[in-house]
Design an enzyme around this catalytic site. Structure first.
Site, PDB file in Angstrom:
ATOM      1  CG  HIS A 262      -2.908  -0.932  -6.914  1.00  0.00           C
ATOM      2  ND1 HIS A 262      -3.297  -0.277  -5.772  1.00  0.00           N
ATOM      3  CD2 HIS A 262      -2.987  -2.256  -6.612  1.00  0.00           C
ATOM      4  CE1 HIS A 262      -3.608  -1.162  -4.827  1.00  0.00           C
ATOM      5  NE2 HIS A 262      -3.421  -2.370  -5.324  1.00  0.00           N
TER       6      HIS A 262
ATOM      7  NE  ARG B 172      -4.218  -1.579   0.229  1.00  0.00           N
ATOM      8  CZ  ARG B 172      -4.345  -2.645  -0.584  1.00  0.00           C
ATOM      9  NH1 ARG B 172      -3.429  -2.894  -1.504  1.00  0.00           N
ATOM     10  NH2 ARG B 172      -5.414  -3.416  -0.486  1.00  0.00           N
TER      11      ARG B 172
HETATM   12  P1  NAP Z   1      -1.653 -11.675   4.815  1.00  0.00           P
HETATM   13  O1  NAP Z   1      -1.833 -13.087   4.410  1.00  0.00           O
HETATM   14  O2  NAP Z   1      -2.581 -11.083   5.799  1.00  0.00           O
HETATM   15  O3  NAP Z   1      -0.144 -11.534   5.363  1.00  0.00           O
HETATM   16  C1  NAP Z   1       0.286 -10.427   6.087  1.00  0.00           C
HETATM   17  C2  NAP Z   1       1.698 -10.690   6.611  1.00  0.00           C
HETATM   18  O4  NAP Z   1       2.190  -9.460   7.178  1.00  0.00           O
HETATM   19  C3  NAP Z   1       1.739 -11.752   7.716  1.00  0.00           C
HETATM   20  O5  NAP Z   1       2.882 -12.554   7.580  1.00  0.00           O
HETATM   21  C4  NAP Z   1       1.847 -10.906   9.005  1.00  0.00           C
HETATM   22  O6  NAP Z   1       2.539 -11.536  10.064  1.00  0.00           O
HETATM   23  C5  NAP Z   1       2.678  -9.738   8.495  1.00  0.00           C
HETATM   24  N1  NAP Z   1       2.490  -8.565   9.363  1.00  0.00           N
HETATM   25  C6  NAP Z   1       1.355  -7.890   9.627  1.00  0.00           C
HETATM   26  N2  NAP Z   1       1.576  -6.885  10.482  1.00  0.00           N
HETATM   27  C7  NAP Z   1       2.902  -6.919  10.767  1.00  0.00           C
HETATM   28  C8  NAP Z   1       3.745  -6.142  11.601  1.00  0.00           C
HETATM   29  N3  NAP Z   1       3.279  -5.118  12.325  1.00  0.00           N
HETATM   30  N4  NAP Z   1       5.049  -6.488  11.655  1.00  0.00           N
HETATM   31  C9  NAP Z   1       5.537  -7.527  10.948  1.00  0.00           C
HETATM   32  N5  NAP Z   1       4.785  -8.304  10.126  1.00  0.00           N
HETATM   33  C10 NAP Z   1       3.475  -8.005  10.054  1.00  0.00           C
HETATM   34  O7  NAP Z   1      -1.695 -10.719   3.548  1.00  0.00           O
HETATM   35  P2  NAP Z   1      -1.434 -11.081   1.995  1.00  0.00           P
HETATM   36  O8  NAP Z   1      -2.592 -11.762   1.387  1.00  0.00           O
HETATM   37  O9  NAP Z   1      -0.099 -11.732   1.894  1.00  0.00           O
HETATM   38  O10 NAP Z   1      -1.373  -9.595   1.374  1.00  0.00           O
HETATM   39  C11 NAP Z   1      -0.462  -8.640   1.850  1.00  0.00           C
HETATM   40  C12 NAP Z   1      -0.816  -7.253   1.342  1.00  0.00           C
HETATM   41  O11 NAP Z   1      -0.501  -7.136  -0.041  1.00  0.00           O
HETATM   42  C13 NAP Z   1      -2.292  -6.891   1.397  1.00  0.00           C
HETATM   43  O12 NAP Z   1      -2.700  -6.512   2.695  1.00  0.00           O
HETATM   44  C14 NAP Z   1      -2.376  -5.752   0.411  1.00  0.00           C
HETATM   45  O13 NAP Z   1      -2.137  -4.524   1.080  1.00  0.00           O
HETATM   46  C15 NAP Z   1      -1.221  -6.021  -0.553  1.00  0.00           C
HETATM   47  N6  NAP Z   1      -1.682  -6.346  -1.926  1.00  0.00           N
HETATM   48  C16 NAP Z   1      -1.298  -5.534  -2.936  1.00  0.00           C
HETATM   49  C17 NAP Z   1      -1.676  -5.832  -4.226  1.00  0.00           C
HETATM   50  C18 NAP Z   1      -1.202  -5.004  -5.390  1.00  0.00           C
HETATM   51  O14 NAP Z   1      -1.624  -5.210  -6.522  1.00  0.00           O
HETATM   52  N7  NAP Z   1      -0.308  -4.074  -5.198  1.00  0.00           N
HETATM   53  C19 NAP Z   1      -2.453  -6.964  -4.489  1.00  0.00           C
HETATM   54  C20 NAP Z   1      -2.828  -7.768  -3.422  1.00  0.00           C
HETATM   55  C21 NAP Z   1      -2.438  -7.457  -2.130  1.00  0.00           C
HETATM   56  P3  NAP Z   1       1.954 -12.862  10.778  1.00  0.00           P
HETATM   57  O15 NAP Z   1       2.093 -13.955   9.728  1.00  0.00           O
HETATM   58  O16 NAP Z   1       2.810 -13.098  11.923  1.00  0.00           O
HETATM   59  O17 NAP Z   1       0.519 -12.568  11.086  1.00  0.00           O
HETATM   60  C1  GLV Z   2      -5.192  -5.233  -3.970  1.00  0.00           C
HETATM   61  O1  GLV Z   2      -4.528  -4.289  -3.771  1.00  0.00           O
HETATM   62  C2  GLV Z   2      -5.618  -6.156  -2.959  1.00  0.00           C
HETATM   63  O2  GLV Z   2      -5.468  -5.855  -1.770  1.00  0.00           O
HETATM   64  O3  GLV Z   2      -6.129  -7.231  -3.322  1.00  0.00           O
END
Ligand code: NAP
Ligand code: GLV
Length: 312
Positions: free
Chosen positions: A275, A227
């Protein structure tokens, strides 16, 4: 599904109709209502991406809110979001493979100096830079969740040394894992290319600031695909200008779209993408949401329920 479920739909998309059609096709036993068309009844489920403030008004019976995205920060910020209704995010739904490609492209670009060769070409300069070995170019991934783990594993299989940082401790084959505030400094000190795949929460907002990035070795690269609000833009620009950061590949901004007069557009060491590092795929996401609604109707547990206290 016991009785026909009523589903309220809104997606901040130029044309939401293909999304509505895909959800109707994936969930024929429900009635899907386009919120923007007006006149929707009291519904059982809400399916949404960045809904307007009025979306949840007059919906007292929602059983779950299904977010059309992995990051639920936008819906969690909604002042009218019902407090006791579970919010469920997308898990992968075709995004992990796209993230793997994007980060692999960045790692090869920065490790092989391809960004520097592009600048040299524009200056018509024939200059051979010292080679680097993939095995010496460590990639550090902030966030080892659904997407971070998939990216870490892909880069490891490509032959990059991979380290990851998460909130709770992890043990992942072939990945050097660090956790929490106590693990951050060691994680950063050994990272040549830093990838942000954290959710946006009060604890992670602004984490890509001078205090964090200055702990990377000089000449490191930054890849932000999570983000825009994770990043303190002025700090990143200063660190690029003084050479501490060799380059930045930025896919997310606050706000979006990135303003036309932002210095990031024209910075010689910044790559801007709109994005798209992982786009939400219509078919995959609507099929996953349909399956989750069916599971919820059966009373089964579903993956991806947001913990409101921690914000992801
Ligand atoms: P997720 O499964 O919720 O994973 C989040 C990870 O971040 C977990 O490993 C968590 O640790 C860690 N985390 C959270 N807070 C933290 C902190 N304060 N300190 C250290 N580590 C922390 O999320 P995801 O599905 O992988 O997606 C991640 C992010 O990618 C989304 O939230 C979104 O913002 C972004 N995204 C971007 C796009 C794009 O096109 N640019 C697309 C999709 C997603 P724990 O494992 O210990 O809980
Ligand atoms: C895109 O940014 C998502 O969070 O899926």
């Amino acid at each position: 599904m016991s009785a026909v479920a009523e589903v309220l739909f809104y997606a901040e998309e130029p044309d939401p109709q293909p999304w509505i059609a895909a959800l109707r096709a994936a969930l024929p036993e429900a009635r899907v209502h386009d919120w923007a068309a007006g006149g929707a009844p009291v519904c059982d489920y809400a399916v949404c991406w960045k809904p307007p403030a009025a979306f949840f008004v007059g919906q007292p019976k929602l059983k779950a809110i299904l977010n059309i995205g992995a990051g639920a920060d936008a819906v969690l910020d909604d002042a009218n979001l019902p407090t006791h209704v579970p919010v469920v995010r997308l898990d992968d739904a075709g995004m992990a493979g796209q993230m793997q490609e994007y980060v692999a492209w960045c790692a090869l670009t920065y490790m092989r100096n391809m960004d520097e060769y592009a600048r040299l070409q524009r200056a018509a300069q024939w200059l051979r830079l010292p080679p680097r070995a993939r095995g010496d170019y460590s990639v550090g991934i902030m966030g080892l969740g659904v997407l971070g783990r998939a990216v870490a594993d892909y880069l490891r299989r490509m032959g990059f040394p991979v380290r990851g940082w998460s909130a709770s401790p992890k043990f992942l084959a072939g990945i050097d894992c660090f956790a929490g505030a106590a693990g951050l400094a060691s994680f950063l000190a050994g990272t040549r290319m830093l990838v942000c795949l954290l959710p946006l929460t009060p604890a992670t907002r602004g984490i890509l600031c001078r205090a964090t990035l200055a702990q990377l070795p000089r000449g490191a690269a930054l890849v932000n695909i999570a983000r825009g609000a994770h990043m303190v833009e002025s700090d990143v620009l200063e660190l690029l200008d003084d050479g501490h950061l060799a380059g930045a590949a930025l896919d997310v901004f606050a706000p979006e779209p990135l303003a036309a007069d932002s210095p990031l557009w024209r910075h010689p060491r910044v790559v801007v993408t709109p994005h798209v590092s992982a786009m939400t795929l219509v078919g995959e996401s609507m099929a996953q949401i349909a399956e989750k609604i069916r599971a919820l109707e059966r009373g089964d547990a579903v993956a991806g329920v947001i913990d409101r206290a921690r914000g992801y």
